[in-house]
Motif scaffolding. Structure first.
Motif, PDB file in Angstrom:
ATOM      1  N   ALA A  65       0.821  -1.026   0.040  1.00 25.49           N
ATOM      2  CA  ALA A  65      -0.075   0.003   0.095  1.00 25.49           C
ATOM      3  C   ALA A  65       0.922   1.257   0.140  1.00 25.49           C
ATOM      4  O   ALA A  65       0.438   2.133  -0.434  1.00 25.49           O
ATOM      5  N   THR A  66       2.077   1.330   0.645  1.00 27.35           N
ATOM      6  CA  THR A  66       2.897   2.227   0.993  1.00 27.35           C
ATOM      7  C   THR A  66       3.858   2.531  -0.463  1.00 27.35           C
ATOM      8  O   THR A  66       4.204   3.648  -0.818  1.00 27.35           O
ATOM      9  N   HIS A  67       3.977   1.394  -1.026  1.00 28.47           N
ATOM     10  CA  HIS A  67       4.951   1.229  -2.139  1.00 28.47           C
ATOM     11  C   HIS A  67       4.464   0.425  -3.208  1.00 28.47           C
ATOM     12  O   HIS A  67       5.140  -0.650  -3.582  1.00 28.47           O
ATOM     13  N   PRO A  68       3.170   0.709  -3.889  1.00 24.34           N
ATOM     14  CA  PRO A  68       2.773  -0.408  -4.714  1.00 24.34           C
ATOM     15  C   PRO A  68       3.391  -0.707  -5.792  1.00 24.34           C
ATOM     16  O   PRO A  68       3.337  -2.003  -6.320  1.00 24.34           O
ATOM     17  N   GLY A  69       4.162   0.063  -6.424  1.00 26.48           N
ATOM     18  CA  GLY A  69       4.935  -0.438  -7.720  1.00 26.48           C
ATOM     19  C   GLY A  69       6.502  -0.901  -7.266  1.00 26.48           C
ATOM     20  O   GLY A  69       7.339  -1.003  -8.253  1.00 26.48           O
ATOM     21  N   HIS A  70       6.878  -0.907  -6.029  1.00 29.89           N
ATOM     22  CA  HIS A  70       8.232  -1.088  -5.795  1.00 29.89           C
ATOM     23  C   HIS A  70       8.312  -2.634  -6.046  1.00 29.89           C
ATOM     24  O   HIS A  70       7.479  -3.691  -5.712  1.00 29.89           O
ATOM     25  N   TRP A  71       9.529  -3.044  -6.619  1.00 34.98           N
ATOM     26  CA  TRP A  71       9.658  -4.477  -7.011  1.00 34.98           C
ATOM     27  C   TRP A  71       9.762  -5.284  -5.530  1.00 34.98           C
ATOM     28  O   TRP A  71       9.376  -6.381  -5.495  1.00 34.98           O
ATOM     29  N   GLN A  82       2.699 -18.129  -3.538  1.00 34.85           N
ATOM     30  CA  GLN A  82       3.527 -19.375  -3.658  1.00 34.85           C
ATOM     31  C   GLN A  82       2.939 -20.044  -2.345  1.00 34.85           C
ATOM     32  O   GLN A  82       2.841 -21.393  -2.715  1.00 34.85           O
ATOM     33  N   ARG A  83       2.898 -19.489  -1.361  1.00 33.92           N
ATOM     34  CA  ARG A  83       2.623 -20.462  -0.176  1.00 33.92           C
ATOM     35  C   ARG A  83       1.082 -20.392  -0.076  1.00 33.92           C
ATOM     36  O   ARG A  83       0.758 -21.035   1.268  1.00 33.92           O
ATOM     37  N   GLY A  84       0.328 -19.964  -0.895  1.00 29.65           N
ATOM     38  CA  GLY A  84      -1.154 -20.106  -0.750  1.00 29.65           C
ATOM     39  C   GLY A  84      -1.827 -19.244   0.325  1.00 29.65           C
ATOM     40  O   GLY A  84      -2.771 -19.550   0.796  1.00 29.65           O
ATOM     41  N   CYS A  85      -1.052 -17.912   0.652  1.00 29.85           N
ATOM     42  CA  CYS A  85      -1.411 -17.177   1.642  1.00 29.85           C
ATOM     43  C   CYS A  85      -2.236 -16.109   0.944  1.00 29.85           C
ATOM     44  O   CYS A  85      -1.636 -15.157   0.098  1.00 29.85           O
ATOM     45  N   PRO A  86      -3.401 -15.521   1.501  1.00 32.91           N
ATOM     46  CA  PRO A  86      -3.960 -14.290   0.849  1.00 32.91           C
ATOM     47  C   PRO A  86      -3.178 -12.989   1.268  1.00 32.91           C
ATOM     48  O   PRO A  86      -2.692 -13.356   2.518  1.00 32.91           O
ATOM     49  N   VAL A  87      -3.315 -11.861   0.807  1.00 35.07           N
ATOM     50  CA  VAL A  87      -2.518 -10.827   0.972  1.00 35.07           C
ATOM     51  C   VAL A  87      -3.224  -9.749   1.402  1.00 35.07           C
ATOM     52  O   VAL A  87      -4.509  -9.427   0.657  1.00 35.07           O
ATOM     53  N   ASN A  88      -3.175  -8.964   2.548  1.00 35.95           N
ATOM     54  CA  ASN A  88      -3.897  -7.993   2.992  1.00 35.95           C
ATOM     55  C   ASN A  88      -2.972  -6.669   2.623  1.00 35.95           C
ATOM     56  O   ASN A  88      -1.502  -6.759   2.987  1.00 35.95           O
ATOM     57  N   THR A  89      -3.392  -5.535   2.141  1.00 36.23           N
ATOM     58  CA  THR A  89      -2.377  -4.527   1.928  1.00 36.23           C
ATOM     59  C   THR A  89      -2.541  -3.347   3.003  1.00 36.23           C
ATOM     60  O   THR A  89      -2.096  -2.292   2.989  1.00 36.23           O
ATOM     61  N   THR A  90      -3.476  -3.644   3.926  1.00 38.84           N
ATOM     62  CA  THR A  90      -3.522  -3.193   5.195  1.00 38.84           C
ATOM     63  C   THR A  90      -3.201  -3.684   6.358  1.00 38.84           C
ATOM     64  O   THR A  90      -3.027  -4.924   6.338  1.00 38.84           O
ATOM     65  N   ASP A  91      -2.970  -3.149   7.583  1.00 43.50           N
ATOM     66  CA  ASP A  91      -2.558  -3.683   8.712  1.00 43.50           C
ATOM     67  C   ASP A  91      -3.828  -4.349   9.457  1.00 43.50           C
ATOM     68  O   ASP A  91      -4.632  -3.669  10.045  1.00 43.50           O
TER      69      ASP A  91
END
Length: 95
Positions: A65-71, A82-91
């Motif tokens: 969220a803070t650096h969305p385009g960073h590699w 890859q580990r099958g984990c959903p990603v949250n872009t907030t805390d």
């Protein structure tokens, strides 16, 4: 899913650039080949496991969220997937 597509890209043309990140503030450019990006993803996925995170558990990647385009944000998201984990872009309180 990203992982099979990334594997196909590595097999087909792993040395060609996959991601180019420009940092206008620092006036730098970082270019990653498919092979290098896949290596970072694999290492980060292993780190997630080494830190005791179970496959399939959500992961907070606030960096996305803070650096969305960073590699590095892309590496963490791909490693979580890859580990099958959903990603949250907030805390959310997830690891």
């Amino acid at each position: 899913m990203l992982t099979p597509a990334l594997r196909r890209r590595v097999a087909a043309s792993g040395a060609r650039p996959l991601i180019t990140h420009y940092d206008g503030t620092a006036d730098t450019r970082t270019e990653l080949s498919a092979t290098t990006f896949a290596n970072w993803v694999d290492k980060t996925a292993n780190l997630i496991a080494d830190l005791g995170h179970d496959d399939g558990e959500p992961i907070d990647v606030v960096l996305a969220a803070t650096h969305p385009g960073h590699w590095v944000s892309l590496v963490w998201i791909a490693a979580a997937w890859q580990r099958g984990c959903p990603v949250n872009t907030t805390d959310t309180g997830a690891d």
